[in-house]
Scaffold this motif. Structure first.
Motif, PDB file in Angstrom:
ATOM      1  N   GLN A 147       0.827  -1.196   0.000  1.00 24.45           N
ATOM      2  CA  GLN A 147       0.000   0.000   0.000  1.00 24.45           C
ATOM      3  C   GLN A 147       0.871   1.259   0.000  1.00 24.45           C
ATOM      4  N   ARG A 148       2.018   1.200   0.663  1.00 24.07           N
ATOM      5  CA  ARG A 148       2.902   2.368   0.647  1.00 24.07           C
ATOM      6  C   ARG A 148       3.449   2.601  -0.758  1.00 24.07           C
ATOM      7  N   VAL A 149       3.755   1.492  -1.471  1.00 23.21           N
ATOM      8  CA  VAL A 149       4.214   1.637  -2.858  1.00 23.21           C
ATOM      9  C   VAL A 149       3.084   2.191  -3.728  1.00 23.21           C
ATOM     10  N   ALA A 150       1.864   1.709  -3.463  1.00 23.39           N
ATOM     11  CA  ALA A 150       0.717   2.181  -4.251  1.00 23.39           C
ATOM     12  C   ALA A 150       0.520   3.686  -4.068  1.00 23.39           C
ATOM     13  N   ILE A 151       0.745   4.171  -2.849  1.00 25.08           N
ATOM     14  CA  ILE A 151       0.642   5.608  -2.599  1.00 25.08           C
ATOM     15  C   ILE A 151       1.763   6.340  -3.345  1.00 25.08           C
ATOM     16  N   ALA A 152       2.965   5.752  -3.304  1.00 24.97           N
ATOM     17  CA  ALA A 152       4.096   6.355  -4.017  1.00 24.97           C
ATOM     18  C   ALA A 152       3.819   6.400  -5.519  1.00 24.97           C
ATOM     19  N   ARG A 153       3.210   5.341  -6.036  1.00 27.09           N
ATOM     20  CA  ARG A 153       2.894   5.302  -7.465  1.00 27.09           C
ATOM     21  C   ARG A 153       1.964   6.451  -7.848  1.00 27.09           C
ATOM     22  N   ALA A 154       0.955   6.693  -6.991  1.00 27.49           N
ATOM     23  CA  ALA A 154       0.028   7.795  -7.267  1.00 27.49           C
ATOM     24  C   ALA A 154       0.743   9.135  -7.135  1.00 27.49           C
TER      25      ALA A 154
END
Lengths: 253, 256
Positions: A147-154
């Motif tokens: 989820q932290r990577v997903a936030i970084a992706r956004a």
């Protein structure tokens, strides 16, 4: 130019016979952090998914800086890159490494060269504490890390607004904190955010505004202090009582 | 003249070895090109068929997509629903009769196998695409990627890996099914075997050899494909950058 980043007018969404959103009106100003709360099936997620057109509204308009996002000639791709989305189930690109997950959009949508994109991705991944894992594939990291990577992706797309669709609901309890901390940091940085969540304490802490939805309508829309201490509507009161004191819920006894 | 089975086999291997080799190479060539081109056709068809038709697309655009989809479905149904041996006759003789096209048998063979394989691959590829979690597609859309970018960067790499066993299957089927092309005089393995056997009227011995060659071809191909599949799995582990135990990793993972 409108003073609102996003305005939603008379939004309705039906799934077949089932009316999920009934005449929703609401506005988002720059810098606002809006938590959307309510029980399952109240239309919170559908509202969020309508805002970036993952669901097509049945009727009504949604505007971004005063421009109708469903009008002809509106660049949906550019809009979506400016209005990022974080999903309950992470949805990291399974075929790409952590770093590539944060690079692919920059390169293909924003046409940024690889070197610049990688540098930016690294900087953002470091800010969410994932710089060590840039070579890992999504299946090799934990839910909280995903989820932290997903936030970084956004974030790598330089969004003006971030939409969070129950970002911690699919996580083990001990991983909820690490993700909420990342969102908290973003709140401090002043990013405009819409957060659908069941974490009431978090909503109370970080939000500038809380919206309570029930049965496809916005029942109450005010400050967190007001909603959590002195809600105006009976339905809000009943919901908060149920969710804040689950052991006292007569339905569970 | 040889008299026993083994003597005949030895005789044909010695006298017709190059003949068999040439036939086997032709077979492999047609099967390989046919599978690759068929795969590309199938991929293209599947990607076009999965373009979403939006409610607010213009009327003309909707009609255009509908017509294109209809044509693609017709292509798939016709080529899956008729035998390749019949398709060979129709295309080879039909193209000469109708348009005066003087295709060489080998060109006709490549065309027929490719287009026939394409029809099967289209469905295999579509299955691969729709088997990918919808969340992958939504995540790509949500950062602004369009249908083509999403397909190219996210969906197809995952789908192709998943359908690799089926692609291998098609390759093996094609190695065997090129034998039907002998009806339009393509000098593939079956055709070569038939003419060798006919010269001496020794069908069993010759086709025994042919059988072995076909099996060696298909078996090697399946082994190679298995190795490729393994390779595509990618490494099971990854380096944690900045870790004390892997100092060289620090350099690559350095935060700039």
């Amino acid at each position: 130019m409108s003073e609102f980043i996003i305005s939603v007018n008379h939004l309705q969404k039906n799934f077949g016979e089932n009316q999920v959103l009934k005449d929703i009106d609401f506005y988002v100003k720059k810098g606002e952090i809006i938590s959307i709360i309510g029980s399952s099936g109240s239309g919170k997620s559908t509202l969020l998914r309508c805002i970036n057109l993952l669901e097509k509204p049945t009727s009504g308009t949604i505007s971004f800086h005063g421009k109708d996002i469903q009008s002809k000639g509106f660049s949906l791709s550019e809009y979506r890159s400016k209005v990022g989305m974080v999903f309950q189930t992470f949805n990291l690109f399974n075929n790409l490494t952590v770093l590539e997950n944060c690079v692919v959009g920059q390169m293909s949508v924003s046409k940024i060269d690889r070197k610049t994109a990688e540098e930016k991705a690294l900087r953002i991944l470091a800010s969410v504490g994932m710089a060590q894992y840039i070579d890992a594939k999504p299946k090799q990291i934990s839910g909280g890390q995903k989820q932290r990577v997903a936030i970084a992706r956004a974030l790598a797309m330089d969004p003006e607004v971030l939409l969070f669709d129950e970002p911690t609901s699919a996580l083990d309890p001990e991983m909820v904190g690490e993700v909420l901390n990342v969102i908290r940091d973003l709140a401090i940085s002043g990013l405009t955010m819409l957060i659908v969540t069941h974490e009431m304490n978090f909503a109370k802490d970080v939000s500038s505004r809380v919206i309570f939805m029930d049965d496809g309508v916005i029942v109450e829309d005010s400050s967190p202090e007001k909603i959590f201490s002195d809600p105006e509507n009976d339905r809000t009161r009943a919901f908060l009582k149920r969710i804040l004191n689950p052991e006292k819920d007569p339905g569970l006894q | 003249m040889p008299s026993t089975f083994l003597e005949w086999v030895r005789f044909f291997v010695n006298e017709y070895g190059l003949y068999f080799l040439q036939g086997a190479l032709t077979t492999l060539y047609i099967a390989l090109i046919g599978t690759i081109v068929g795969f590309l056709i199938g991929l293209a068809v599947a990607v076009v068929r999965t373009i979403p038709i939006e409610e607010n697309d213009s009327f003309g655009r909707k009609i255009f997509y509908k017509v294109v989809r209809w044509i693609l479905v017709a292509y798939i149904e016709i080529f899956r629903g008729t035998p390749m041996i019949v398709q060979s006759m129709v295309i080879y003789y039909g193209s000469a009769e109708l348009w005066g096209l003087d295709m060489s048998p080998i060109v006709a063979a490549l065309f027929i196998v490719s287009i026939n394989t394409g029809a099967y691959m289209a469905e295999i590829a579509r299955g691969g695409i729709i088997s990918i979690d919808k969340g992958q597609y939504e995540a790509a859309l949500s950062i602004g990627m369009n249908h083509w970018q999403t397909m190219e960067k996210i969906i197809l790499p995952q789908a192709i890996r998943n359908i690799l066993p089926s692609i291998g299957n098609e390759f093996v089927v094609n190695i065997k099914d090129t034998s039907v092309l002998n009806v339009i005089s393509v000098t593939e393995l079956f055709f070569m075997s038939k003419s060798a056997a006919g010269t001496y009227m020794r069908y069993f011995e010759v086709f025994f050899i042919t059988c072995v060659i076909y099996f060696v071809l298909t078996f090697s191909v399946t082994r190679i494909l298995l190795a490729v599949e393994k390779k595509l799995e990618g490494p099971e582990t990854y380096i944690i950058h900045g870790s004390q135990t892997v100092p060289e990793a620090v350099i690559k993972g350095e935060i700039r």
